[in-house]
Design an enzyme around this catalytic site. Sequence first.
Site, PDB file in Angstrom:
ATOM      1  N   LEU A  94      40.269  42.044  30.682  1.00 21.63           N
ATOM      2  CA  LEU A  94      40.117  42.458  32.092  1.00 21.63           C
ATOM      3  C   LEU A  94      39.573  41.298  32.911  1.00 21.63           C
ATOM      4  O   LEU A  94      38.545  40.725  32.535  1.00 21.63           O
ATOM      5  CB  LEU A  94      39.090  43.590  32.209  1.00 21.63           C
ATOM      6  CG  LEU A  94      39.427  44.972  31.673  1.00 21.63           C
ATOM      7  CD1 LEU A  94      38.195  45.858  31.798  1.00 21.63           C
ATOM      8  CD2 LEU A  94      40.600  45.593  32.447  1.00 21.63           C
ATOM      9  N   HIS A  95      40.243  40.963  34.008  1.00 19.90           N
ATOM     10  CA  HIS A  95      39.653  39.951  34.888  1.00 19.90           C
ATOM     11  C   HIS A  95      40.114  40.028  36.335  1.00 19.90           C
ATOM     12  O   HIS A  95      39.688  39.229  37.162  1.00 19.90           O
ATOM     13  CB  HIS A  95      39.914  38.540  34.355  1.00 19.90           C
ATOM     14  CG  HIS A  95      41.363  38.124  34.435  1.00 19.90           C
ATOM     15  ND1 HIS A  95      42.279  38.458  33.485  1.00 19.90           N
ATOM     16  CD2 HIS A  95      42.032  37.419  35.369  1.00 19.90           C
ATOM     17  CE1 HIS A  95      43.466  37.967  33.809  1.00 19.90           C
ATOM     18  NE2 HIS A  95      43.345  37.329  34.955  1.00 19.90           N
TER      19      HIS A  95
END
Length: 366
Positions: free
Chosen positions: A205-206
């Site tokens: 996740l980013h």
Amino acid sequence: MIKIICVCGARPNFMKIAPIMRSFQESSRFNSLLVHTGQHYDKKMSHLFFEELNIPEPDINLEVGSGSHAVQTAEIMKRFEPVVQDFKPDYVLVVGDVNSTIACGLVAVKLGVKLIHVEAGLRSCDRNMPEEINRVLTDSISDLLFVTEQSGIDNLKNEGVDSDRVHFVGNVMIDTLLSNREKAEKSDILEGMGLIAKQYAVITLHRPSNVDEIASLEKIIAAFEVIQKDLKLVFPIHPRTRNNIAGTELQKRVDAMENLILMEPVGYLAFLKLMANAALVMTDSGGIQEETTILGVPCMTLRKNTERPVTITEGTNRLVALTTEDILAAYNDIKSKNFDVSGQIPKFWDGKAAERIAEMLLTQNQ
Ligand code: UD1
Ligand code: UDP
């Protein structure tokens, strides 16, 4: 001799630039210079990939580091301009959709140097994404646009880009996957972490829309709290996400999950091995949607949209709305199918995209 500056800066750029540099170096007709902007700089976000993917050491590292969009983009432009003035290339080649892409693209065209964009034409049609702005702007100033999937051709046509400048060559990120797959299988990451093939999921996740607002991230973490009771979760955390949750309640909740393994980002070969043997991948990454399609691993993309629709229509990807309930419903659906999804390989995702790019440039410069 074709003089060309190739630009890379952030993690996904390295997998894309590796086969391009190789195909240029295989011909005596290219004189290529590799410039790293320094947008990503941690060993595990940058240097590691040069070693693993046999990318030549960058000729120049602009060492810009992190900053706001304006600061980072401006700093790259300031430092890249003299490099172009000194080297006097025929082309500057940029990949993907990160700030380094548009910054170096703008410098090139303002100096009258032809710009090549690899991975052109992708559109999420969501202008809240910094990457979408970078894609639209880079494509609009590029002289040669190399496209990975049919939607790219369609989008550029709709935007009035002259079709002579657009070439469907396939996907350089998949060139890298295919040429490293065997090597990755030798990685001992599963044994090292005590993981059993198909009995864990991988998470990354980013995206700012998911991780910059704690309230959004909370909905995702709440889903992971439930899923980890059922399936082990492996989460190599991106520095943006790590920094955002450091010291918050969410950090405590992540740490408290017994069946979630939180770890630093891992190298490409270990990550490929992790993905290839996973029951499921949950991500908001662009590149990982494409890689899971080739690996035949189900991918839940935790986003409202994707700029890579072929991964849904032909591949193993599905979009999942950003509520805890939707994430759990998608998980349960995939689980009910024994994590077995079928798909097909998109056109030209065959390991030869970089060769096609080099051939096209040689043909155009005869
Ligand atoms: C960037 C790209 C994004 C891409 C992602 C790949 C832009 C606008 N975004 O997002 O499209 O999907 O890279 O990973 O170009 N940081 C470190 N060490 C590093 C690099 C970053 O600690 O080596 C931290 C810094 O606190 C930095 C933050 O991560 O401020 C964000 O880095 P940045 O390059 O601005 O954006 P990404 O979120 O990495
Ligand atoms: N990747 C990696 N190690 C990790 C996470 C991802 O090597 O810990 C690789 C992944 O296989 C893919 C690329 O990084 O090749 C994707 O980069 P990222 O998700 O950072 O960027 P995006 O594709 O979203 O722009």
